[in-house]
Design an enzyme around this catalytic site. Structure first.
Site, PDB file in Angstrom:
ATOM      1  CE  LYS A 109      70.027  50.805  27.874  1.00  0.00           C
ATOM      2  NZ  LYS A 109      69.228  51.488  28.908  1.00  0.00           N
ATOM      3  N   GLY A 122      77.633  43.977  25.049  1.00  0.00           N
ATOM      4  CA  GLY A 122      77.164  45.072  24.193  1.00  0.00           C
ATOM      5  C   GLY A 122      75.705  44.971  23.798  1.00  0.00           C
ATOM      6  NE  ARG A 172      69.217  55.671  25.675  1.00  0.00           N
ATOM      7  CZ  ARG A 172      69.714  55.381  26.866  1.00  0.00           C
ATOM      8  NH1 ARG A 172      68.921  54.962  27.825  1.00  0.00           N
ATOM      9  NH2 ARG A 172      71.007  55.506  27.100  1.00  0.00           N
ATOM     10  NE  ARG A 179      75.407  58.754  29.308  1.00  0.00           N
ATOM     11  CZ  ARG A 179      74.467  57.829  29.419  1.00  0.00           C
ATOM     12  NH1 ARG A 179      74.152  57.370  30.597  1.00  0.00           N
ATOM     13  NH2 ARG A 179      73.874  57.336  28.351  1.00  0.00           N
ATOM     14  CG  ASP A 244      77.081  55.769  35.280  1.00  0.00           C
ATOM     15  OD1 ASP A 244      77.195  55.840  36.513  1.00  0.00           O
ATOM     16  OD2 ASP A 244      76.631  54.773  34.700  1.00  0.00           O
ATOM     17  CG  ASN A 245      72.728  55.418  34.976  1.00  0.00           C
ATOM     18  OD1 ASN A 245      73.317  55.312  33.887  1.00  0.00           O
ATOM     19  ND2 ASN A 245      72.579  54.412  35.793  1.00  0.00           N
TER      20      ASN A 245
HETATM   21  P1  AMP Z   1      73.867  50.873  33.167  1.00  0.00           P
HETATM   22  O1  AMP Z   1      73.835  50.169  34.489  1.00  0.00           O
HETATM   23  O2  AMP Z   1      72.993  50.226  32.120  1.00  0.00           O
HETATM   24  O3  AMP Z   1      73.619  52.333  33.268  1.00  0.00           O
HETATM   25  O4  AMP Z   1      75.349  50.668  32.625  1.00  0.00           O
HETATM   26  C1  AMP Z   1      76.510  51.034  33.313  1.00  0.00           C
HETATM   27  C2  AMP Z   1      77.699  50.870  32.413  1.00  0.00           C
HETATM   28  O5  AMP Z   1      77.858  49.502  32.022  1.00  0.00           O
HETATM   29  C3  AMP Z   1      77.638  51.656  31.118  1.00  0.00           C
HETATM   30  O6  AMP Z   1      78.950  52.036  30.777  1.00  0.00           O
HETATM   31  C4  AMP Z   1      77.091  50.653  30.143  1.00  0.00           C
HETATM   32  O7  AMP Z   1      77.422  50.957  28.804  1.00  0.00           O
HETATM   33  C5  AMP Z   1      77.790  49.390  30.594  1.00  0.00           C
HETATM   34  N1  AMP Z   1      77.030  48.191  30.253  1.00  0.00           N
HETATM   35  C6  AMP Z   1      75.868  47.774  30.796  1.00  0.00           C
HETATM   36  N2  AMP Z   1      75.456  46.624  30.237  1.00  0.00           N
HETATM   37  C7  AMP Z   1      76.360  46.296  29.292  1.00  0.00           C
HETATM   38  C8  AMP Z   1      76.498  45.214  28.369  1.00  0.00           C
HETATM   39  N3  AMP Z   1      75.601  44.225  28.298  1.00  0.00           N
HETATM   40  N4  AMP Z   1      77.566  45.229  27.556  1.00  0.00           N
HETATM   41  C9  AMP Z   1      78.479  46.204  27.625  1.00  0.00           C
HETATM   42  N5  AMP Z   1      78.425  47.240  28.465  1.00  0.00           N
HETATM   43  C10 AMP Z   1      77.369  47.300  29.302  1.00  0.00           C
HETATM   44 MG    MG Z   2      73.794  53.963  32.344  1.00  0.00          MG
END
Ligand code: AMP
Ligand code: MG
Length: 471
Positions: A109, A122, A172, A179, A244-245
């Site tokens: 990640k 990313g 991880r 999900r 999604d989490n």
């Molecule tokens: P999260 O809030 O970390 O669960 O992320 C929600 C969504 O946003 C998921 O599809 C992640 O892959 C995407 N995402 C979060 N942070 C980034 C980032 N810095 N670059 C690209 N995608 C991200």
């Molecule tokens: Mg997430």
């Protein structure tokens, strides 16, 4: 470094993922490795410290047998439907079958952009990587189903968030990264073939006892109910319970702005983006049922008789609050040393929680003190505490002490301690991180002198009430 990969997700229909290599980083540097977890995965623990490890866990070197890919998924974020999410900053390296026979994903990640990155870079920042490492390993040590941390590296590159921060990658490990949102992705597209393939994969992998979607739903609901009850029993607030989490395997996943409460209050929220308290402590059970309703909805297209399936699945979702209540009673019953808690004990538990909330008593330390016989010192209103304690003493079981010692951690990763280690980490000093990690991975051990500071509740000056997801 040899990792005994045995990949199955990569064999699923092509629309379920995109083959994706990590993007190499400038100067990988190992900051933490988990030799004990490596051994379970069949990786030589000695190799975890070797020169190759930083390259592998930064994504600069792809180990033999890996089939890196980014998974597609959708999700409800704070209740709003988003049809296109996916691994925007993660790649699945592959799967291994551990020495315990369990199949697990190894995912990086913070490994660079993917087709699902949308506007993101990313990448992951060092602070959130440290938080995920500490909290997931603490959760594991406390017996809560969770993803785990195998390694963390800094990248030698900066990322820009609220401020510029060192970039980092966390490796991880999860039973899988599938999900609720993975199911929603294909259900929303009407891609029944992919939805069926995903369902078959999940049943074979996580719920082999299920004979179809209805049984899968029942079993997933039961696991998720237990998981949330475990969170409640530790004062844990996930912070972003978007669909999604939510891991289909029933593990805690995607540690973002999560935190453990210090002073108990049911409405506690840490996440800076959770403006309306959707994911507040006391809302977690209700949101859990809401999330399972979304899972049920995503499974409906697989059913022959949809009308009947809707009736059945609705009933299954409506059973979740009851399952959660039962699990909650057992969790809090154990915390009070009740071997066989009954419905009558709910009042005893709730009355304590009410007193704690009124008093702002420290969640962890109140239960830890009770485990030693008396939580008087944790209260301002000692008279009320004494009255309650009398009731409790009449009720608790003969073997209460042993039950309570296993149910009440003395050390949790407190938010101000995490913040402190992150601040040190940002200046290049990882010693506080490793000291905290050592403490929180022995949550039930006695409070020796060097561990005492991790058990102490924050003073007003130390209190950290806001957390950021850092995306
Ligand atoms: P999260 O809030 O970390 O669960 O992320 C929600 C969504 O946003 C998921 O599809 C992640 O892959 C995407 N995402 C979060 N942070 C980034 C980032 N810095 N670059 C690209 N995608 C991200
Ligand atoms: Mg997430």
């Amino acid at each position: 470094m040899h990792i005994p990969f045995d990949n199955t997700y990569a064999q699923l229909p092509a629309q379920m993922f995109t083959p994706q290599l990590p993007t190499p980083v400038e100067a990988p540097h190992l900051i933490a490795t988990n030799a004990e977890l490596a051994a379970i995965l069949g990786i030589d623990p000695a190799a975890m410290k070797g020169p190759e490890a930083a390259q592998v866990f930064a994504g600069n070197r792809i180990p033999d047998g890996a089939a890196p890919l980014a998974q597609a998924y959708a999700g409800h974020q704070f209740g709003n439907w988003n049809p296109q999410l996916g691994d925007g900053r993660a790649v699945l390296l592959g799967e291994v079958v551990g020495t315990d026979g369990l199949r697990r994903d190894i995912q990086l990640k913070g490994s660079g952009p993917t087709p699902y990155s949308r506007r993101g870079d990313g990448r992951a920042a060092l602070g959130p990587v440290m938080r995920e490492y500490l909290v997931s390993e603490a959760m594991f040590a406390m017996g809560v189903p969770t993803t785990r941390a195998l390694a963390a590296v800094t990248t030698g590159e900066d990322v820009t968030r609220e401020t510029r921060q060192p970039g980092a990658v966390i490796a991880r490990v999860a039973q899988s990264h599938i999900r609720v949102g993975t199911f929603q992705f294909f259900a929303a597209k009407g891609d029944i073939a992919a939805l069926q393939a995903l369902t078959d994969h999940v049943i074979a992998r996580h719920y082999p006892e299920a004979d179809g979607p209805a049984a899968l739903l029942d079993l997933a609901i039961a696991r998720y109910a237990k998981l949330i009850a475990a969170w409640m029993g530790l004062g844990f607030i996930h912070g972003v319970m978007n669909t999604d989490n939510v891991s289909i395997a029933g593990e805690t996943i995607d540690y973002g702005p999560c935190a453990f409460m210090d002073a108990f209050h049911p409405e506690t929220v840490f996440s800076a983006i959770d403006q309306f308290g959707r994911y507040a402590y006391a809302n977690q059970p209700g949101i859990g049922a809401w999330n399972m309703a979304q899972f049920a909805t995503a499974l409906i297209p697989l059913m022959q008789d949809r009308e009947q399936a809707i009736t059945e699945f609705t009933a299954a979702v409506h059973r979740m609050p009851g399952l959660l209540e039962t699990a909650w009673l057992h969790v809090f019953g154990a915390k009070l040393g009740l071997a066989n808690p009954t419905e009558d004990d709910r009042a005893l538990i709730n009355d304590l929680l009410d007193l704690m909330a009124k008093d702002g008593a420290d969640f962890t330390n109140t239960f830890a003190a009770l485990a030693k016989g008396d939580a008087r010192d944790q209260f301002v209103n000692r008279a009320a505490c004494d009255v309650w304690t009398q009731r409790w003493r009449l009720r608790r079981s003969g073997d209460a002490a042993a039950i309570m010692a296993r149910a009440n951690p003395v050390i949790i990763p407190r938010n101000h301690r995490i913040e402190e280690t992150i601040q040190a980490g940002l200046t290049g000093d990882m010693k506080p991180f490793h000291a905290l990690l050592a403490a929180v991975t022995k949550p039930f051990d006695p409070l020796t002198t060097d561990r005492k500071k991790y058990a102490r509740a924050p003073s007003k000056d130390e209190l950290v009430t806001r957390t950021f997801c850092g995306t």
